[in-house]
Design an enzyme around this catalytic site. Structure first.
Site, mmCIF file in Angstrom:
data_model
loop_
_atom_site.group_PDB
_atom_site.id
_atom_site.type_symbol
_atom_site.label_atom_id
_atom_site.label_comp_id
_atom_site.label_asym_id
_atom_site.label_seq_id
_atom_site.Cartn_x
_atom_site.Cartn_y
_atom_site.Cartn_z
ATOM 1 N N ARG A 1 -22.780 9.577 9.880
ATOM 2 C CA ARG A 1 -21.543 9.278 10.395
ATOM 3 C C ARG A 1 -21.490 7.948 9.761
ATOM 4 N NH1 ARG A 1 -24.566 10.654 15.015
ATOM 5 N NH2 ARG A 1 -22.567 13.108 15.882
ATOM 6 N N LYS B 1 -9.472 1.669 1.950
ATOM 7 C CA LYS B 1 -8.660 3.335 1.986
ATOM 8 C C LYS B 1 -9.507 4.189 1.238
ATOM 9 C CE LYS B 1 -3.896 1.783 2.753
ATOM 10 N NZ LYS B 1 -2.482 2.578 2.414
ATOM 11 N N GLU C 1 0.947 -0.904 -10.820
ATOM 12 C CA GLU C 1 0.283 -1.539 -10.018
ATOM 13 C C GLU C 1 0.240 -3.139 -10.459
ATOM 14 O OE1 GLU C 1 -0.349 -0.300 -7.387
ATOM 15 O OE2 GLU C 1 -0.525 2.017 -7.536
ATOM 16 N N LYS D 1 -3.930 -8.478 -2.874
ATOM 17 C CA LYS D 1 -4.705 -6.898 -2.619
ATOM 18 C C LYS D 1 -5.453 -7.594 -1.630
ATOM 19 C CE LYS D 1 -5.459 -2.506 -2.213
ATOM 20 N NZ LYS D 1 -5.962 -1.542 -2.696
ATOM 21 N N GLU E 1 -3.049 -1.059 8.120
ATOM 22 C CA GLU E 1 -1.695 -0.802 7.131
ATOM 23 C C GLU E 1 -1.193 -0.837 8.350
ATOM 24 O OE1 GLU E 1 -0.758 1.270 3.772
ATOM 25 O OE2 GLU E 1 0.379 2.240 4.740
ATOM 26 N N ARG F 1 0.381 -4.242 5.048
ATOM 27 C CA ARG F 1 -0.220 -3.413 3.834
ATOM 28 C C ARG F 1 0.737 -2.955 3.008
ATOM 29 N NH1 ARG F 1 -6.620 -1.408 4.019
ATOM 30 N NH2 ARG F 1 -6.235 -0.572 2.230
ATOM 31 N N ASN G 1 2.747 -0.528 -1.024
ATOM 32 C CA ASN G 1 3.521 1.269 -1.476
ATOM 33 C C ASN G 1 4.743 0.749 -1.888
ATOM 34 O OD1 ASN G 1 1.777 1.882 0.019
ATOM 35 N ND2 ASN G 1 2.129 1.948 1.621
ATOM 36 N N HIS H 1 6.473 2.905 -4.541
ATOM 37 C CA HIS H 1 5.863 4.728 -4.492
ATOM 38 C C HIS H 1 6.613 5.284 -3.400
ATOM 39 C CE1 HIS H 1 2.183 1.843 -5.386
ATOM 40 N NE2 HIS H 1 1.235 3.096 -5.107
ATOM 41 N N HIS I 1 6.392 8.897 -4.835
ATOM 42 C CA HIS I 1 5.091 10.581 -4.781
ATOM 43 C C HIS I 1 6.529 11.480 -4.494
ATOM 44 C CE1 HIS I 1 2.349 7.768 -2.459
ATOM 45 N NE2 HIS I 1 1.965 7.866 -3.428
ATOM 46 N N HIS J 1 0.464 8.768 -11.788
ATOM 47 C CA HIS J 1 1.228 8.338 -10.853
ATOM 48 C C HIS J 1 1.221 6.096 -11.150
ATOM 49 C CE1 HIS J 1 0.694 6.574 -7.157
ATOM 50 N NE2 HIS J 1 -0.194 4.971 -6.913
#
Ligand code: GLY
Length: 372
Positions: free
Chosen positions: A122, A144, A186, A228, A238, A242, A246, A249, A253, A267
């Site tokens: 946990r 993330k 990035e 960041k 987010e 946040r 992206n 992105h 994607h 990427h």
């Protein structure tokens, strides 16, 4: 040349240490975080072959015992099979609640190991030692974590902040030029989304840092991580701001899916092309100056990295098919595509109010240049 960026998330606050030579110092930097002198390291075979001995020597010198698991390198690792293998291996190592796990690698390892730490017993703590430029400026910071599903990228995961991030900028010297430049997409993103002066600095210093200027590398990683951290502290899960991270992105994607997450497009290369397209779209909508998209592409050209759809080898789907792929993005809300657009360099914002026809026209024009 060492820099520290603090991520002030109350009881989950942590430092990101940035600079050359941190791997050799890892043992003494990690020791204060340990309840007992024992850690489990998860890495990939490429990073492991190059750098694991240095990390384990440093831990040993600080009196810390370590065991290591090396997973296959590459995006295919970021799924259930290698995830469950990792969790079982960590349990075999008898990792306890107060122990720390070390994620030692690029974005794939950081995301997978962070998620394993989030669910193991946990939740156990973890330390990120990111080894790619992309991981140092983006994925290792902000909590993330997750893996891919057959339904899409990063669809299974949790927010779980690391206890410490050690970004050794000397390690970046062992990346291929292509991987380094992919991560640069990035870095540039931060200037474009929120700091025009940083973008200007990159226009001068980008080629120098790509050529190996260590002080410039440290400054670029520090400024990226600072930006960041500011955004993550404002909006950890987010709900709003946040999403600015992206930028580029949604296009990226769709292009990654269209090219099968293959070597045709890394990427970070997709992010760079996506940023140029986001500025093109912003200019078409009259939001930013007509010169801004050209300025973004000129900088990418100067860096010698991909900037247009025509730089992607092989055939691409039609504009309509790319639009459909964009509709499968995680950022779709109530069926509405969400875009990060810009009022200028350094001034991005999130919106759902984008006419599909304009997006289609931007894609069509970019595709038309592929045959030109
Ligand atoms: N990579 C985007 C984020 O961390 O939110």
């Amino acid at each position: 040349m060492l820099e520290t960026v603090h991520v002030p998330l109350d009881s989950r606050a942590y430092n990101v240490e940035i600079g050359p030579g941190l791997l050799e110092q890892a043992g003494r930097r990690i020791a204060p975080f340990l309840a007992r002198p024992k850690v489990s390291i998860v890495t990939d075979e490429t990073v492991g072959a190059l750098h694991l001995a240095t990390l384990q020597d440093s831990l040993r010198r600080a009196g810390i015992e370590s065991t290591a698991l090396s997973l296959p390198a590459g995006e295919a690792t970021k799924g259930w099979p290698e995830f469950s293998r990792t969790v079982d291996w960590l349990l075999e190592q008898k990792v306890e609640r107060r122990d720390l796990v070390i994620a030692f690698g690029g974005g794939v390892i950081g995301d997978l190991v962070g998620f394993a730490a989030a669910v193991l017993r946990r939740g156990v703590g973890f330390i990120q030692i990111p080894t790619s430029l992309l991981a140092q400026v983006d994925s290792s910071v902000g909590g993330k974590t997750g893996i891919n599903s057959v339904h899409g990228k990063n669809l299974i995961g949790a927010f779980h902040q690391p206890r410490l991030v050690l970004a050794d900028t000397a390690i970046l010297g062992t990346l291929t030029e292509r991987d380094f430049l992919a991560g640069y997409g990035e870095v540039m993103k931060y200037g474009l989304l929120g700091d025009a002066a940083f973008f200007e600095w990159l226009e001068t210093m980008g080629p120098k840092l790509a050529a190996g200027d260590m002080a410039a590398r440290v400054s670029a990683v520090r400024r990226s991580v600072e930006m960041k951290a500011e955004i993550v502290v404002r909006d950890e899960t987010e709900q709003g701001d946040r999403a600015l991270l992206n930028l580029g992105h949604t296009f990226c994607h769709a292009l990654e899916t269209a090219t099968g997450y293959s070597d045709r497009l890394l990427h970070g290369e997709g992010v760079a092309i996506g940023c140029a397209l986001a500025f093109e779209l912003s200019a078409r909508l009259g939001l930013c100056a007509q010169e801004d998209p050209s300025r973004v592409r000129a900088h990418l050209a100067e860096m010698g990295t991909k900037r247009d759809l025509r730089d992607i080898p092989g055939d691409l789907p039609s504009a309509d098919d790319l639009l459909t792929l964009m509709g499968q993005d995680k950022k779709v809300l109530d069926g509405q595509l969400r875009f990060i657009l810009a009022r200028g360099i350094g001034d991005a914002f999130v919106t759902s109010d984008v006419p599909r026809d304009t997006v289609r026209a931007v894609l069509q024009d970019a595709l038309d240049q592929c045959g030109a």
